[in-house]
Enzyme design. Structure first.
Site, short mmCIF file in Angstrom:
data_model
loop_
_atom_site.label_atom_id
_atom_site.label_comp_id
_atom_site.label_asym_id
_atom_site.label_seq_id
_atom_site.Cartn_x
_atom_site.Cartn_y
_atom_site.Cartn_z
CB CYS A 325 -0.87 0.01 1.24
SG CYS A 325 -2.22 -1.13 1.18
CG ASP A 326 4.99 3.31 -0.07
OD1 ASP A 326 5.08 4.15 -1.00
OD2 ASP A 326 5.55 3.45 1.03
#
Lengths: 377, 377
Positions: A325-326
């Site tokens: 989730c980056d």
């Protein structure tokens, strides 16, 4: 570069999740190629490239020496059977208490690039050999080295003079032409600087004896690179040109060149999608990304060869991203990567040339993902 | 931001090597500030920001819910005492077998951003609630989110319609305005898009009920940032403007905003040097860098406040770098960082605002350095 042994291992063991598989036969061949290409140079393997114990033990048995970046790496080399005289503490940035610990462990060869570091070593590792790292411009390298390590040649003269004054053995000069260096003339420019430092100090009665030519030997990613033999010849020519018949001892520190092409990462397609109906590029999400070991895709510096089970099919450009989730965890976006249109969620993707600078770069637990597993066969 | 409790801990315990210290009292206060500023929103803490068990247990006790990026993070939240109805699987990139495992663990709330992901969830997590992430432009954020997550609003309508068709509960829309977002109008633009998706689907008889407004709430680094209260008011105004008296349920997912200012990294000056006699900037090398937890200094995106024992003295600009043999391990070079001229090797440097996105980003063993230690007090 996925050898038959690696393919057999993956087919038989079917490891779950992303993993690196390293073929020791390739490391063996790489070591012999360096020995053959540069028979007069001592090989110090850059442990940071891949410190797997199996690799270190193989290289110990072949006669390699070891360039280390920390006390932990010194201990790994010792554990693999290297004697202290085959280990250099090659990091120019060391806590004094780490130098003291290295000295206790028997290490007598240290890198420096400033007066302050010389003084630490004189205090806690008296009489040791030191070499001073000189800045090079790094032109031609795919992963350039900026100015973090080394000093200008004129300052190297001061640093080594100071070492001599403090009772250390002013042993030589080191440089690093930049990682994945494919411009053979880079060594010529650096050796010219080294010769200048030798000359200035000789005039003061301080006789340097060693040139550490660092690493920078490339591994083959998508483009062909010069062979070890070609590097050996270019370096020998440059040494002869600058040092004539007063050849210094030489050291080389291959890391990527020793293990890069020995490893393959097995990954899996997690998702393929588009952001809108008229999106030109597909987004292909793998189960490994920048924080799982592929840190060297930073700024898309290194473009790894990808092998899919559908490579015969027609291809179209893709963005390739990792599973976290980056938003920074995108491998290739500025230069889209062509992959088969038929590629499907769940397909296995092999990432070649990943034997170096992957496992240890891997984040400890980002997004809860475990660090990259490795199998050395 | 180094609280008295943190200073006392460091003074008493004198931990060796770089480490993060997190003050739970600050996390507690941050949670209450979010509750107060947005009393009608459910708080889902973004576990990836800092998954320390002590932090998760505190937030469980305060009533928080949890946004997770992987099965491992789901398990951490469960282990800390959260019930499955307080956990969302917020990563839009999931292996189907991981969705199945999450479903087994009781998770019924999933993020999606494409048809393919909806189909996985319909197959192995039947009947679950899904929300579709919509792309935002990220303008105003210091760590922008690019296009990796989400789809255009028009496609979100298709995705949620498909979810409904497959028997899933088309629950709502999510967006993320970009991390460390200081432009309050970013939420207004995103909520306008969300309202459009609600409207289109309502016309087809599919009634969305939830807006997940993501994270992006900033922590204070060197510049002041708007308060939680200011965010709450701006968001409430935008919700009223777009949804009138048919207010949806809302979720927020603070990560950095919950823990960023609760943590301080203690580090040490390893070396201070210059590259030449006429070098303008000193190079200050710390014992922590980009691979030891400060990954968010990538492209100098986040500029952490540094506190030294000599901050009253005159300052001059420095390059700041980490301790590894990697030239990319430089924290601030394009924008030099002013530090006291009297700064000395061995001095302790506190790096403030490092409670989020540090420990888990840390490399597992790069250069032999161990991952960042953390103490939660």
């Amino acid at each position: 570069m996925a050898t038959q042994r690696i393919m057999d291992f993956l087919a038989t063991r079917r490891p779950e999740g992303p993993c690196l598989v390293v073929d020791l036969d390739v490391v063996h061949d790489n070591y012999q190629a360096f020995r053959k290409a540069m028979p007069n140079s001592r090989v110090f393997y850059a442990v940071k490239a891949n410190p797997a114990p199996e690799i270190l033990r193989l290289l110990v048995s072949l006669g390699s020496s070891f360039d280390t970046a920390s006390v932990a790496e010194i201990e790994m080399a010792l554990d693999a059977g290297a004697t202290p005289d085959r280990i250099s503490y090659g990091n120019t940035i060391k806590k004094e208490r780490d130098v003291a610990r290295a000295y206790e462990l028997g290490i007598r060869l240290y890198a420096v690039d400033c007066i302050e570091e010389v003084e630490k070593i004189a205090r806690v590792a008296p009489g040791s050999q030191v070499f001073c790292r000189v800045l090079t411009d790094g032109a031609g390298a795919e992963w350039p080295l900026s100015r973090k390590f080394g000093c200008v040649p004129a300052m190297a003269v001061d640093v080594l003079r100071h070492a001599n004054l403090l009772g250390l053995d002013a042993y030589g000069v080191s440089f690093h032409v930049g990682s994945q260096q494919t411009d053979l003339s880079a060594w010529d420019r650096a050796l010219s600087d080294a010769r200048m430092v030798f000359g200035k100090l000789a005039a003061e009665g301080i006789n340097l004896r060693m040139v550490n030519m660092g690493g920078g030997f490339p591994t083959r990613y998508l483009r062909d690179v010069p062979t070890a033999q070609a590097y050996g010849e270019a370096i020998f020519d440059a040494l002869s040109k600058h040092f004539g018949n007063r050849m210094p001892e030489t050291i080389i520190e291959p890391g990527r060149g020793m293990v890069g092409n020995a490893g393959v990462i097995k990954s899996e397609v997690v998702l393929i999608s588009r952001k809108s109906d008229n999106d030109e590029a597909r987004w292909v999400y793998l189960d490994i990304g920048k924080f799982g070991g592929l840190a060297e895709t930073m700024d898309e510096a290194i473009r790894y060869p990808l092998v899919t089970p559908r490579d015969g099919d027609e291809k179209a450009p893709c963005v390739i991203a990792g599973p976290t989730c980056d938003s920074a965890d995108v491998l290739y976006e500025k230069n889209l990567y062509p992959l088969p249109i038929s590629l499907t969620i769940g397909d296995e993707v092999l990432i070649e040339g990943t034997g170096a600078y992957t496992t240890t770069y891997s984040a400890v637990a980002f997004n809860g993902f475990e660090p990259l597993k490795a199998y050395v066969i």
